[in-house]
Design a protein around this motif. Structure first.
Motif, short mmCIF file in Angstrom:
data_model
loop_
_atom_site.label_atom_id
_atom_site.label_comp_id
_atom_site.label_asym_id
_atom_site.label_seq_id
_atom_site.Cartn_x
_atom_site.Cartn_y
_atom_site.Cartn_z
N ARG A 117 38.53 39.87 34.42
CA ARG A 117 38.98 38.55 33.95
C ARG A 117 39.11 37.59 35.13
NH1 ARG A 117 40.81 38.56 28.69
NH2 ARG A 117 41.07 40.63 27.74
N ARG A 118 37.99 37.35 35.77
CA ARG A 118 37.96 36.41 36.89
C ARG A 118 36.60 35.74 36.96
NH1 ARG A 118 35.22 39.73 40.60
NH2 ARG A 118 35.82 41.93 40.55
N MET A 119 36.49 34.77 37.87
CA MET A 119 35.24 34.03 38.02
C MET A 119 34.19 34.92 38.71
SD MET A 119 35.59 31.01 36.72
CE MET A 119 34.27 30.07 37.50
N TYR A 120 32.94 34.75 38.33
CA TYR A 120 31.82 35.43 38.97
C TYR A 120 30.90 34.38 39.58
CZ TYR A 120 33.15 39.98 37.06
OH TYR A 120 33.82 41.15 36.78
N ARG A 121 31.47 33.64 40.55
CA ARG A 121 30.72 32.53 41.15
C ARG A 121 29.45 33.02 41.84
NH1 ARG A 121 30.64 27.45 43.08
NH2 ARG A 121 30.06 27.07 45.24
N TRP A 122 29.49 34.25 42.42
CA TRP A 122 28.34 34.75 43.16
C TRP A 122 27.55 35.78 42.37
CZ3 TRP A 122 27.23 31.72 46.98
CH2 TRP A 122 28.26 30.98 47.56
N GLY A 123 27.59 35.63 41.05
CA GLY A 123 26.75 36.48 40.21
C GLY A 123 27.53 37.56 39.47
N TYR A 124 27.02 37.94 38.31
CA TYR A 124 27.67 38.96 37.49
C TYR A 124 27.26 40.37 37.93
CZ TYR A 124 28.66 35.07 34.33
OH TYR A 124 29.10 33.88 33.81
N TYR A 125 28.20 41.28 37.89
CA TYR A 125 27.94 42.70 38.09
C TYR A 125 29.01 43.47 37.34
CZ TYR A 125 31.66 42.31 41.58
OH TYR A 125 32.85 42.07 42.20
N LEU A 126 28.71 44.70 36.97
CA LEU A 126 29.62 45.48 36.15
C LEU A 126 30.36 46.51 37.01
CD1 LEU A 126 27.49 46.09 32.95
CD2 LEU A 126 29.06 44.24 33.46
N GLY A 127 31.66 46.34 37.12
CA GLY A 127 32.47 47.32 37.83
C GLY A 127 32.01 47.54 39.25
N THR A 128 31.96 48.78 39.67
CA THR A 128 31.49 49.13 41.01
C THR A 128 30.34 50.12 40.94
OG1 THR A 128 33.19 50.85 41.14
CG2 THR A 128 33.72 48.71 42.10
N GLY A 129 29.64 50.14 39.81
CA GLY A 129 28.48 51.03 39.69
C GLY A 129 28.89 52.48 39.68
N ALA A 130 28.32 53.27 40.59
CA ALA A 130 28.59 54.70 40.63
C ALA A 130 29.82 55.04 41.45
CB ALA A 130 27.37 55.43 41.21
N MET A 131 30.50 54.04 42.01
CA MET A 131 31.63 54.29 42.89
C MET A 131 32.93 53.73 42.34
SD MET A 131 30.02 53.60 46.68
CE MET A 131 29.12 52.12 46.21
N SER A 132 34.02 54.38 42.72
CA SER A 132 35.33 53.81 42.42
C SER A 132 35.58 52.67 43.40
CB SER A 132 36.42 54.88 42.59
OG SER A 132 36.55 55.23 43.96
N GLN A 133 36.63 51.91 43.16
CA GLN A 133 36.94 50.78 44.05
C GLN A 133 37.23 51.27 45.46
OE1 GLN A 133 40.66 47.94 44.14
NE2 GLN A 133 39.34 47.37 42.42
N THR A 134 37.94 52.39 45.60
CA THR A 134 38.25 52.94 46.92
C THR A 134 36.97 53.39 47.62
OG1 THR A 134 40.42 53.69 46.17
CG2 THR A 134 39.53 54.72 48.15
N GLU A 135 36.08 54.07 46.89
CA GLU A 135 34.83 54.53 47.47
C GLU A 135 33.95 53.35 47.87
OE1 GLU A 135 34.46 58.68 44.86
OE2 GLU A 135 33.62 56.78 44.12
N LEU A 136 33.95 52.30 47.06
CA LEU A 136 33.16 51.11 47.38
C LEU A 136 33.66 50.46 48.66
CD1 LEU A 136 30.98 49.04 46.59
CD2 LEU A 136 32.71 47.84 45.26
N LYS A 137 34.98 50.42 48.84
CA LYS A 137 35.55 49.82 50.05
C LYS A 137 35.13 50.59 51.31
CE LYS A 137 39.91 48.86 52.42
NZ LYS A 137 39.28 47.76 53.18
N VAL A 138 35.19 51.93 51.24
CA VAL A 138 34.78 52.75 52.38
C VAL A 138 33.30 52.53 52.68
CG1 VAL A 138 34.46 55.13 53.19
CG2 VAL A 138 36.55 54.51 51.98
N ALA A 139 32.47 52.50 51.63
CA ALA A 139 31.04 52.28 51.82
C ALA A 139 30.76 50.91 52.40
CB ALA A 139 30.31 52.45 50.48
N PHE A 140 31.46 49.88 51.92
CA PHE A 140 31.24 48.53 52.43
C PHE A 140 31.65 48.43 53.90
CE2 PHE A 140 32.55 44.20 53.38
CZ PHE A 140 31.43 43.48 52.97
#
Length: 400
Positions: free
Chosen positions: A92-115
C-alpha cells in the motif's frame, strides 16, 4: 425485495483472465512503469499504466488469450491494482519507479543481504554491470527503504577490496580515461562463458617478462575478482591449457570463433572443476605451464613440502588463519615463560612447484619475523633476497 448479489467482481471469465494477466505481467517485468523504461524525464508526470497495458496485451498474445480490442482500459487496470493491494500482492504505497511483486524468490531480509553484496561489488570492485543494476534497484526499492526508515539501504555488510584499475567503460568515457581494455567487451565475453564459445582475444602486455603478447584463442570459463583486480579464467582452445589473466592486460578485442557455436555448459563445468582443483592445490592464481599442469591433474606431479618458522608477534596472526590453505599444518613451538605464548610456530605446507614464487611473496610481507627452514633451495632464495634488500639500503640514494 431483490436478493443482494454475492457475485465476485472477477467471477466473469474475461475479468479473471485480465487479473491473472496483470499479475503475470508484473512478475515477468519487474519495474514496469518506471520512467527509466520509457525514457521519460523524472521531473515530469508519466502514465506508467500505459506501459503496463501494452505489456499485458503482448503477454495475452503470447499466451493465446483473445482480448477485446483496446482492452483493458487504463481505469480498469487502476481498479485491478487496488484489488492487488487489498490482498497484499502489492504494497500500500507508491510505485514511482515501477511495479514489482514482493521480493520475488527472497524474503525481505534475504533481499537486503543480497542488495548489500551487489552494491558493495558495484562500488569497490567496479563491476559495471552491477553498477547499472544497483542504480535500477535503488530507484525501484526506494519506497521500501522509506517504509523501513532508511534501514534497507544501510550497508550492514561491505567488501572493501578495491579494484586498482578502471573497469567501467562508461566511467572511463566520463572521466576521459579510456583504456581500450577487455572491459569494453564484457557482454560478448559473458555470453561466450555461459555458452562455452571459443573466442579470440589479444594480450596487450606481459609484466612477467615472458613476451606473451598478441592474439590468443581460448574458451573463457569465468570472471574472477581477486584482491585488487578482475581476472579471466580460460582454457587454451588448441591444447586445453588452463590459465588466469588480468582483464585490463587484454585489448579491447573479442572475436567469436566457429561461427559462435558453443560447446555447452557441461564441458564448461568440467574444465572449471579442473581449474579449481589446481587453485586448491596451489597458492595464488598461477596455474603452471602445460606439461606440469597435465601431470598435476593426473596426480603424477611431485609436490614440495615447505617449512617456515614465524616469530612473535606474527605467530598470533598465522595461528589465527586456520583455513588459510586446506593442506597447511601449524606446529606450535615451546612456550615463552614470560608471556605464556609460543616462542615461535612452524608453518608446513605441501605445494606444486608452480606456486613457490607466489608463496614466497606471502612470506616476504613478514620480513624478519619469518625464516624459511626447508627446502634448501628456497632457504637460499630467501637468503639472497635478504642480502639484496640489505645491499639496497646500504647504497645511498641519488637525488632525482
Amino acid at each position: 425485495m431483490p436478493k443482494k448479489s454475492i457475485s465476485h467482481p472477477y467471477a466473469e471469465h474475461l475479468s479473471f483472465e485480465r487479473l491473472m494477466l496483470l499479475i503475470a505481467t508484473l512478475l515477468k517485468n519487474p519495474g514496469i512503469g518506471s520512467p527509466d523504461l520509457i525514457n521519460v524525464n523524472y521531473d515530469k508526470q508519466h502514465d506508467s499504466l500505459t506501459q503496463v497495458r501494452l505489456s499485458l496485451q503482448q503477454l495475452a498474445v503470447e499466451c493465446k488469450i483473445e482480448l477485446p480490442e483496446d482492452y483493458p482500459a487504463i481505469a480498469t487496470l487502476r481498479k485491478d491494482l487496488k484489488t492487488l493491494r487489498r490482498y497484499g500482492i502489492l504494497e500500500r504505497r507508491m510505485y514511482r519507479w515501477g511495479y514489482y511483486l514482493g521480493t520475488g524468490a527472497m524474503s525481505q531480509t534475504e533481499l537486503k543481504v543480497a542488495f548489500n553484496a551487489l552494491a558493495s561489488q558495484a562500488k569497490f570492485q567496479g563491476d559495471p554491470q552491477l553498477r547499472r543494476i544497483c542504480e535500477i534497484l535503488s530507484k525501484r526499492l526506494r519506497g521500501l527503504d522509506m517504509e523501513l526508515q532508511g534501514k534497507f539501504f544501510y550497508p550492514v555488510r561491505q567488501h572493501l577490496n578495491r579494484a586498482i584499475v578502471y573497469t567501467d567503460p562508461e566511467e572511463m568515457a566520463a572521466q576521459g580515461e579510456n583504456r581500450n581494455t577487455l572491459f569494453h567487451q564484457l557482454p560478448v565475453l559473458e555470453t561466450a562463458i555461459s555458452q562455452g564459445q571459443a573466442i579470440e582475444i589479444s594480450r596487450a602486455s606481459d609484466l612477467y617478462g615472458n613476451n606473451r603478447i598478441g592474439l590468443l584463442q581460448i574458451v573463457p570459463l569465468q570472471l574472477i575478482y581477486h584482491d585488487i583486480a578482475w581476472y579471466l579464467l580460460y582454457e587454451n582452445y588448441e591444447n586445453g591449457h588452463l590459465a588466469i589473466g588480468r582483464l585490463n592486460r587484454f585489448k579491447n578485442y573479442c572475436k567469436l570463433l566457429n561461427n559462435g557455436q558453443g560447446r555447452g555448459l557441461e564441458a564448461q563445468k568440467n574444465s572449471l572443476n579442473k581449474a579449481y582443483q589446481l587453485l586448491e592445490n596451489g597458492w595464488g592464481l598461477y596455474l603452471g605451464e602445460p606439461p606440469e599442469q597435465q601431470l598435476e591433474l593426473q596426480e603424477q606431479l611431485e609436490f614440495l613440502t615447505v617449512k617456515v618458522r614465524f616469530f612473535p608477534p606474527v605467530t598470533a596472526f598465522i595461528q589465527e588463519g586456520e583455513l588459510r590453505h586446506p593442506k597447511q599444518k601449524i606446529i606450535l613451538g615451546s612456550k615463552n615463560e614470560t608471556t605464556g605464548n609460543p616462542s615461535y610456530l612452524d608453518y608446513l605446507i605441501t605445494l606444486p612447484p608452480r606456486s613457490i614464487d607466489e608463496f614466497s611473496l606471502w612470506i616476504y610481507r613478514y620480513m624478519h619475523k619469518a625464516q624459511v627452514i626447508s627446502p634448501p633451495h628456497l632457504v637460499e632464495k630467501h637468503h639472497q633476497a635478504a642480502d639484496a634488500l640489505l645491499s639496497q639500503y646500504a647504497t645511498p640514494l641519488q637525488d632525482t
